[in-house]
Design a protein around this motif. Structure first.
Motif, PDB file in Angstrom:
ATOM      1  N   UNK A  45       7.081  18.401   1.706  1.00 38.60           N
ATOM      2  CA  UNK A  45       5.944  17.531   1.993  1.00 38.60           C
ATOM      3  C   UNK A  45       4.990  17.475   0.807  1.00 38.60           C
ATOM      4  N   UNK A  46       4.241  16.386   0.775  1.00 37.33           N
ATOM      5  CA  UNK A  46       3.143  16.207  -0.174  1.00 37.33           C
ATOM      6  C   UNK A  46       1.960  15.683   0.619  1.00 37.33           C
ATOM      7  N   UNK A  47       0.807  16.272   0.416  1.00 37.63           N
ATOM      8  CA  UNK A  47      -0.399  15.837   1.117  1.00 37.63           C
ATOM      9  C   UNK A  47      -1.599  16.069   0.215  1.00 37.63           C
ATOM     10  N   UNK A  48      -2.721  15.476   0.599  1.00 39.35           N
ATOM     11  CA  UNK A  48      -3.970  15.680  -0.129  1.00 39.35           C
ATOM     12  C   UNK A  48      -4.894  16.500   0.757  1.00 39.35           C
TER      13      UNK A  48
ATOM     14  N   UNK B 164       0.840  -1.194   0.000  1.00 39.62           N
ATOM     15  CA  UNK B 164       0.000   0.000   0.000  1.00 39.62           C
ATOM     16  C   UNK B 164       0.874   1.243   0.000  1.00 39.62           C
ATOM     17  N   UNK B 165       0.319   2.318  -0.538  1.00 36.71           N
ATOM     18  CA  UNK B 165       0.921   3.637  -0.412  1.00 36.71           C
ATOM     19  C   UNK B 165       0.239   4.318   0.765  1.00 36.71           C
ATOM     20  N   UNK B 166       1.026   5.026   1.576  1.00 43.29           N
ATOM     21  CA  UNK B 166       0.476   5.734   2.729  1.00 43.29           C
ATOM     22  C   UNK B 166       0.460   7.215   2.391  1.00 43.29           C
ATOM     23  N   UNK B 167      -0.751   7.756   2.254  1.00 43.99           N
ATOM     24  CA  UNK B 167      -0.946   9.116   1.778  1.00 43.99           C
ATOM     25  C   UNK B 167      -1.400   9.999   2.933  1.00 43.99           C
TER      26      UNK B 167
END
Length: 115
Positions: free
Chosen positions: A86-89, A40-43
């Motif tokens: 950082x990258x976030x949604x 899994x990718x953890x977003x």
């Protein structure tokens, strides 16, 4: 167009706090299965206002949710002077999915129903 839709399970309990202006903020990580379903990718996700309050009150670790939002990237400097990226949604809307199973033991129907 910057729009992303993800379906996954919460990897941890959501972290809820309030901004200086009193606006609710929810931070949480979503485990999104890869195509092979073994990884899994953890977003990292962030919600604000009523959405953040709803997530904080009704979503728990392991629960499946669907999110729609936009990708946000940025950087900041730590107290030690290091630059971090950082990258976030940013998630303004979500939908409830399956709740986590609480037990792997299932009781036969004959024991659940008294007739």
């Amino acid at each position: 167009m910057n729009q992303v839709s993800l379906v996954g399970r919460l990897a941890q309990e959501p972290e809820i706090f309030y901004s200086k202006e009193g606006k609710a903020v929810a931070k949480y990580r979503l485990a999104v299965p890869k195509m092979n379903k073994k990884e899994a990718d953890f977003i990292q996700c962030v919600s604000f206002g009523k959405t953040a309050e709803t997530i904080g009150n009704y979503v728990t670790k392991g629960q499946q949710i669907g999110v729609t939002g936009r990708i946000d990237t940025g950087k900041y400097t730590t107290r030690e002077g290091q630059t971090r990226y950082y990258t976030q949604v940013i998630v303004p809307t979500f939908t409830f999915g399956a709740k986590p199973q609480t037990s792997s033991h299932s009781t036969p129907i004959s024991e659940e129903i008294p007739f």
